[in-house]
Design a protein around this motif. Structure first.
Motif, PDB file in Angstrom:
ATOM      1  N   MET A   3       0.841  -1.183   0.000  1.00  0.00           N
ATOM      2  CA  MET A   3       0.000   0.000   0.000  1.00  0.00           C
ATOM      3  C   MET A   3       0.878   1.234   0.000  1.00  0.00           C
ATOM      4  O   MET A   3       1.933   1.272   0.613  1.00  0.00           O
ATOM      5  CB  MET A   3      -0.923   0.023   1.236  1.00  0.00           C
ATOM      6  CG  MET A   3      -1.935  -1.105   1.276  1.00  0.00           C
ATOM      7  SD  MET A   3      -3.000  -0.999   2.732  1.00  0.00           S
ATOM      8  CE  MET A   3      -1.823  -1.228   4.060  1.00  0.00           C
ATOM      9  N   HIS A   8      -5.450   7.527   0.083  1.00  0.00           N
ATOM     10  CA  HIS A   8      -5.559   7.055  -1.306  1.00  0.00           C
ATOM     11  C   HIS A   8      -6.554   7.885  -2.113  1.00  0.00           C
ATOM     12  O   HIS A   8      -6.354   8.128  -3.310  1.00  0.00           O
ATOM     13  CB  HIS A   8      -5.993   5.592  -1.324  1.00  0.00           C
ATOM     14  CG  HIS A   8      -5.096   4.682  -0.546  1.00  0.00           C
ATOM     15  ND1 HIS A   8      -3.769   4.965  -0.298  1.00  0.00           N
ATOM     16  CD2 HIS A   8      -5.341   3.476   0.046  1.00  0.00           C
ATOM     17  CE1 HIS A   8      -3.232   3.979   0.397  1.00  0.00           C
ATOM     18  NE2 HIS A   8      -4.162   3.072   0.628  1.00  0.00           N
ATOM     19  N   PHE A 210      -7.645  -6.679   1.486  1.00  0.00           N
ATOM     20  CA  PHE A 210      -6.870  -5.428   1.547  1.00  0.00           C
ATOM     21  C   PHE A 210      -7.695  -4.249   2.055  1.00  0.00           C
ATOM     22  O   PHE A 210      -7.135  -3.226   2.434  1.00  0.00           O
ATOM     23  CB  PHE A 210      -6.218  -5.099   0.193  1.00  0.00           C
ATOM     24  CG  PHE A 210      -7.173  -4.921  -0.963  1.00  0.00           C
ATOM     25  CD1 PHE A 210      -7.947  -3.782  -1.094  1.00  0.00           C
ATOM     26  CD2 PHE A 210      -7.260  -5.895  -1.957  1.00  0.00           C
ATOM     27  CE1 PHE A 210      -8.801  -3.614  -2.173  1.00  0.00           C
ATOM     28  CE2 PHE A 210      -8.121  -5.734  -3.038  1.00  0.00           C
ATOM     29  CZ  PHE A 210      -8.891  -4.584  -3.148  1.00  0.00           C
ATOM     30  N   ILE A 211      -9.020  -4.384   2.081  1.00  0.00           N
ATOM     31  CA  ILE A 211      -9.848  -3.312   2.641  1.00  0.00           C
ATOM     32  C   ILE A 211      -9.855  -3.365   4.163  1.00  0.00           C
ATOM     33  O   ILE A 211      -9.741  -2.332   4.833  1.00  0.00           O
ATOM     34  CB  ILE A 211     -11.297  -3.406   2.099  1.00  0.00           C
ATOM     35  CG1 ILE A 211     -11.336  -3.049   0.609  1.00  0.00           C
ATOM     36  CG2 ILE A 211     -12.235  -2.482   2.887  1.00  0.00           C
ATOM     37  CD1 ILE A 211     -12.709  -3.238  -0.019  1.00  0.00           C
ATOM     38  N   ASP A 214      -7.275  -1.548   6.262  1.00  0.00           N
ATOM     39  CA  ASP A 214      -7.156  -0.112   5.983  1.00  0.00           C
ATOM     40  C   ASP A 214      -8.545   0.517   5.830  1.00  0.00           C
ATOM     41  O   ASP A 214      -8.847   1.175   4.837  1.00  0.00           O
ATOM     42  CB  ASP A 214      -6.344   0.086   4.704  1.00  0.00           C
ATOM     43  CG  ASP A 214      -5.693   1.472   4.644  1.00  0.00           C
ATOM     44  OD1 ASP A 214      -5.858   2.247   5.612  1.00  0.00           O
ATOM     45  OD2 ASP A 214      -5.055   1.781   3.624  1.00  0.00           O
ATOM     46  N   ASN A 217      -8.862   4.386   5.072  1.00  0.00           N
ATOM     47  CA  ASN A 217      -8.739   4.762   3.668  1.00  0.00           C
ATOM     48  C   ASN A 217      -9.970   4.355   2.876  1.00  0.00           C
ATOM     49  O   ASN A 217     -10.382   5.066   1.945  1.00  0.00           O
ATOM     50  CB  ASN A 217      -7.492   4.118   3.050  1.00  0.00           C
ATOM     51  CG  ASN A 217      -6.337   5.094   2.940  1.00  0.00           C
ATOM     52  OD1 ASN A 217      -6.517   6.231   2.491  1.00  0.00           O
ATOM     53  ND2 ASN A 217      -5.154   4.677   3.369  1.00  0.00           N
ATOM     54  N   ALA A 218     -10.559   3.209   3.213  1.00  0.00           N
ATOM     55  CA  ALA A 218     -11.763   2.769   2.521  1.00  0.00           C
ATOM     56  C   ALA A 218     -12.911   3.746   2.780  1.00  0.00           C
ATOM     57  O   ALA A 218     -13.634   4.128   1.851  1.00  0.00           O
ATOM     58  CB  ALA A 218     -12.153   1.364   2.977  1.00  0.00           C
ATOM     59  N   TYR A 221     -12.328   6.943   0.908  1.00  0.00           N
ATOM     60  CA  TYR A 221     -12.638   6.782  -0.512  1.00  0.00           C
ATOM     61  C   TYR A 221     -14.140   6.873  -0.759  1.00  0.00           C
ATOM     62  O   TYR A 221     -14.582   7.544  -1.699  1.00  0.00           O
ATOM     63  CB  TYR A 221     -12.117   5.442  -1.021  1.00  0.00           C
ATOM     64  CG  TYR A 221     -12.623   5.102  -2.400  1.00  0.00           C
ATOM     65  CD1 TYR A 221     -12.138   5.772  -3.522  1.00  0.00           C
ATOM     66  CD2 TYR A 221     -13.615   4.136  -2.588  1.00  0.00           C
ATOM     67  CE1 TYR A 221     -12.628   5.479  -4.793  1.00  0.00           C
ATOM     68  CE2 TYR A 221     -14.098   3.845  -3.848  1.00  0.00           C
ATOM     69  CZ  TYR A 221     -13.607   4.522  -4.943  1.00  0.00           C
ATOM     70  OH  TYR A 221     -14.101   4.250  -6.191  1.00  0.00           O
ATOM     71  N   ARG A 306      -3.541   1.648  -5.126  1.00  0.00           N
ATOM     72  CA  ARG A 306      -2.891   2.090  -3.893  1.00  0.00           C
ATOM     73  C   ARG A 306      -3.226   1.186  -2.709  1.00  0.00           C
ATOM     74  O   ARG A 306      -2.435   1.052  -1.790  1.00  0.00           O
ATOM     75  CB  ARG A 306      -3.276   3.548  -3.598  1.00  0.00           C
ATOM     76  CG  ARG A 306      -2.529   4.535  -4.484  1.00  0.00           C
ATOM     77  CD  ARG A 306      -3.198   5.889  -4.576  1.00  0.00           C
ATOM     78  NE  ARG A 306      -2.356   6.818  -5.323  1.00  0.00           N
ATOM     79  CZ  ARG A 306      -2.204   6.824  -6.638  1.00  0.00           C
ATOM     80  NH1 ARG A 306      -2.840   5.927  -7.372  1.00  0.00           N
ATOM     81  NH2 ARG A 306      -1.417   7.700  -7.226  1.00  0.00           N
ATOM     82  N   PHE A 307      -4.400   0.585  -2.748  1.00  0.00           N
ATOM     83  CA  PHE A 307      -4.724  -0.410  -1.725  1.00  0.00           C
ATOM     84  C   PHE A 307      -3.868  -1.660  -1.894  1.00  0.00           C
ATOM     85  O   PHE A 307      -3.391  -2.241  -0.920  1.00  0.00           O
ATOM     86  CB  PHE A 307      -6.211  -0.793  -1.808  1.00  0.00           C
ATOM     87  CG  PHE A 307      -7.112   0.055  -0.976  1.00  0.00           C
ATOM     88  CD1 PHE A 307      -7.145  -0.082   0.411  1.00  0.00           C
ATOM     89  CD2 PHE A 307      -7.939   0.994  -1.570  1.00  0.00           C
ATOM     90  CE1 PHE A 307      -7.988   0.697   1.181  1.00  0.00           C
ATOM     91  CE2 PHE A 307      -8.786   1.779  -0.809  1.00  0.00           C
ATOM     92  CZ  PHE A 307      -8.808   1.631   0.572  1.00  0.00           C
ATOM     93  N   SER A 308      -3.702  -2.096  -3.135  1.00  0.00           N
ATOM     94  CA  SER A 308      -2.953  -3.321  -3.394  1.00  0.00           C
ATOM     95  C   SER A 308      -2.295  -3.245  -4.763  1.00  0.00           C
ATOM     96  O   SER A 308      -2.994  -3.182  -5.787  1.00  0.00           O
ATOM     97  CB  SER A 308      -3.889  -4.534  -3.332  1.00  0.00           C
ATOM     98  OG  SER A 308      -3.220  -5.703  -3.730  1.00  0.00           O
TER      99      SER A 308
END
Length: 325
Positions: A3, A8, A210-211, A214, A217-218, A221, A306-308
């Motif tokens: 990440m 992001h 990956f969510i 983080d 950030n999710a 977004y 950017r997450f993965s």
């Protein structure tokens, strides 16, 4: 899997602008027209029909006699409703397939309606079914909750009223959750399904991996994407109104002149001008939304990367710009 640092939702904007500019400029009519068709389908559709809305409350005709469900007028109405529902179903399935085609176009830089349509049809159908089933389950949950409030025989007593007060914000929360899940399914799970060659549920498992670590950030977004969509939607609306006015002014002027010169005989001229206006306006209004739909899709793909890094489907803007007209 890795990440990038920072928020992001903010760091992906510059890349989305660069990719969008590289793909759409210099102007290539073929690219814009194909993206306009894709934007038409992936933009969604709405509308509803009340099957029980008949004169005099719906149970009887104005004469007090039962409604004849086999009357010619009702038969035509049900036929039209059935046709519209079938078209909506077809539209929805095609739109779900085009979600994958859209990502394929932006990832490869080759904007084509047919290149991956057949290959993505299975995934598109699974996406459509997932969205429908998920939405129906949420609606069913809301209906069950409403019945729990209204069915008890004691009527609208204090406990029921209190439950209703709690239920309204709960219903709003459910609708928000539905919107978030469907948005993340389109924005993140669709590209994951492409990269991992999997179904929707498995795609969600990969995405959640990956969510979950983080969530800040999710959440950022989701909020920022919502705000971006509102702002860009308003800009697109203004541009669409300007374009519609530019198209309408000369047609209205011709119509006024025809009305003065021909009087009642100008009706065919009015119909012809209306047809011309529709033929010109529809593609123009679709083209107006192309840069906005393209930017938002590039934006979501940039945030996903950017997450993965494993799910970074984007080429550099220079590579993406090498498209066929």
């Amino acid at each position: 899997m890795g990440m990038s640092s920072g928020i992001h939702a903010l760091t992906a904007i510059d890349g989305a602008v660069s990719h969008t500019k590289s793909l759409l400029w210099p102007f290539r009519a073929g690219v814009w027209l194909r993206l306009a068709v894709i934007a038409l389908f992936v933009g969604g559709f709405g509308g509803g029909f009340n099957f029980f809305s008949f004169p005099d409350g719906g149970g009887h005709a104005g004469s007090g006699m039962p409604v004849d469900l086999f009357a010619p007028g009702l038969g035509v109405a049900f036929l039209l409703i059935g046709i519209i529902l079938i078209l909506a179903l077809v539209f929805g399935i095609i739109g779900s397939i085009f979600q994958f085609v859209f990502v394929d176009c932006l990832a490869s830089g080759e904007v084509s309606l047919s290149r991956t349509f057949g290959m993505r049809s299975g995934k598109g159908l699974r996406l459509f079914l997932f969205q429908v089933v998920f939405a129906l389950l949420m609606v069913a949950a809301m209906i069950v909750a409403l019945l729990a409030v209204f069915l008890p025989v004691q009527g609208m007593g204090a406990p029921n009223l209190l439950a209703l007060i709690v239920l309204v914000p709960a219903a709003v929360l459910i609708l928000v959750c539905v919107g978030v899940v469907l948005m993340l399914t389109t924005d993140f799970v669709v590209p994951v399904m492409i990269r991992s060659d999997c179904g929707v549920i498995e795609g969600w498992r990969h995405a959640w991996a990956f969510i979950r670590p983080d969530l800040v950030n999710a959440a950022a977004y989701v909020v920022f994407k919502f705000l971006l969509a509102i702002v860009l939607g308003l800009i697109a609306l203004v541009l669409a109104l300007v374009a519609a006015a530019v198209i309408a002014v000369p047609l209205v002027a011709v119509g006024v002149v025809a009305g003065i010169a021909l009087g009642d005989a100008a009706v065919p001229v009015y119909l012809l001008l209306l047809l011309i206006g529709i033929i010109v306006a529809v593609p123009v209004l679709l083209l107006v939304q192309v840069p906005f739909a393209t930017f938002l899709r590039y934006y979501s793909l940039g945030v996903l990367a950017r997450f993965s890094a494993e799910y970074d489907l984007l080429k550099s803007p220079a590579e993406t710009g090498a498209v066929q007209a």
